[in-house]
Design an enzyme around this catalytic site. Structure first.
Site, PDB file in Angstrom:
ATOM      1  N   LYS A  40      -1.053  31.973  76.878  1.00 49.33           N
ATOM      2  CA  LYS A  40      -0.252  33.106  77.429  1.00 49.33           C
ATOM      3  C   LYS A  40      -1.607  33.887  78.257  1.00 49.33           C
ATOM      4  O   LYS A  40      -1.415  34.225  79.804  1.00 49.33           O
ATOM      5  CB  LYS A  40       0.451  34.187  77.116  1.00 49.33           C
ATOM      6  CG  LYS A  40       1.782  33.260  77.254  1.00 49.33           C
ATOM      7  CD  LYS A  40       3.578  34.238  76.178  1.00 49.33           C
ATOM      8  CE  LYS A  40       4.331  33.776  76.237  1.00 49.33           C
ATOM      9  NZ  LYS A  40       5.586  34.294  75.941  1.00 49.33           N
ATOM     10  N   ASP A  82       8.392  36.519  80.580  1.00 47.97           N
ATOM     11  CA  ASP A  82       9.423  37.287  79.650  1.00 47.97           C
ATOM     12  C   ASP A  82       9.575  38.459  79.770  1.00 47.97           C
ATOM     13  O   ASP A  82      10.302  39.582  79.706  1.00 47.97           O
ATOM     14  CB  ASP A  82       8.049  37.826  78.780  1.00 47.97           C
ATOM     15  CG  ASP A  82       8.157  36.243  77.808  1.00 47.97           C
ATOM     16  OD1 ASP A  82       8.298  35.735  77.540  1.00 47.97           O
ATOM     17  OD2 ASP A  82       6.505  35.980  77.793  1.00 47.97           O
TER      18      ASP A  82
END
Ligand code: ATR
Length: 273
Positions: A69, A105
């Site tokens: 990420k 997210d």
């Protein structure tokens, strides 16, 4: 699903990816919306090479998961402002050859919280200070929640709190008094340690909204304890599906079939139990 010469490829970049529910969820959504696309999982070590492949193959987009990420960010053409502030990208969109990174997210978590009244002006206790905590904490801070971060390693809580002008506490002995929303972002309670909870459940008040990002098991010890006291709860599937819904919408510009995506995940979780 018909695969033909026009089928657009989407994928998941991470390591490991073997147990991911994302392919089942996204392929079901593409089918439902009659989008000629296929989504595959790619376990890989080299994020830079994955992005080069994405350009070569003209992939439509990708999900990015642990451990890539952060390291994908340096190889993108553009990073959305919120993702840049968080320091993590979990979604890549190919916009006419430009690879743009986003963090859904945070969107997923905020969607789940908004469905239960939101966090604006509320006292929110985030347990944990890792990657997931970071995304959630930035989202809460952005909409004006009064943020408290508690972590086992106090130094990490302090450093995240400092960035967000929030307060922090050590996890041990953390006070739940006056907490409107409690969010567990740690792996405490995850299989096989299903009897563990990150806070003392006896301290919970029925006024507190309790959210857990663990979805394996779906009903963690924290959530079942909270329910027993009478708290409203949000399970880990809500954030997981929420981040995927936001990805699908970024990729296609269409409203995602959220209920279908959720039912695909629930079915897989029941099957794997
Ligand atoms: P992620 O990206 O999934 O958030 P991470 O960055 O490794 O993963 O962060 C894991 C978080 O869970 C951390 O806040 C970690 O606490 P420490 O900073 O003290 O390591 C927390 N965590 C993991 N196992 C824990 C446990 N048994 N008890 C309390 N906290 C735990």
């Amino acid at each position: 699903m018909m695969i033909d010469a026009d089928t657009r490829l989407y994928g998941l970049f991470g390591n490991p990816v073997g147990h991911s529910l994302s392919p089942a969820m996204h392929n079901a959504a593409f089918k439902e919306k009659e989008i000629n696309a296929a989504y595959l999982a790619f376990g890989l070590e080299d994020a830079q090479a994955a992005l080069a492949a994405m350009r070569t193959l003209n992939m439509g987009g990708a999900s990015v998961t642990i451990p890539h990420k952060t390291d994908v960010m340096a190889h993108l053409d553009e990073v959305d402002e919120m993702a840049a502030r968080i320091g993590a990208v979990n979604t890549i969109v190919n916009r006419r050859g430009r690879l743009v990174g986003f963090n859904t997210d945070v969107t997923g978590a905020m969607r789940a919280l908004n469905a239960c009244g939101g966090v604006k002006g509320k006292r929110v206790l985030v347990i944990g200070a890792g990657g997931a905590a970071r995304a959630i904490a930035f989202g809460i801070s952005e909409v004006g929640g009064e943020l408290v971060i508690a972590n086992r390693t106090e130094k990490r809580a302090e450093s995240l709190a400092h960035e967000l002008f929030a307060t922090f506490q050590p996890l041990k002995g953390v006070s739940l008094k006056g907490v409107d929303v409690l969010i567990n972002t740690t792996s405490v309670g995850m299989t096989p340690h299903i009897d563990e909870a990150p806070v003392a459940l006896s301290e919970l008040s029925s006024e507190t909204l309790v959210m857990d990002i663990v979805y394996n098991p779906l009903e963690t010890a924290l959530l079942s304890g909270a329910r027993a006291v009478g708290c409203e709860t949000i399970d880990g599937v809500a954030m997981f599906v929420g981040q995927a819904v936001a990805q699908f919408e970024l990729w296609t510009g269409l409203e995602a079939p959220g209920a279908l995506m959720q039912s695909v995940v629930m079915r897989s979780l029941k099957r794997n139990r």
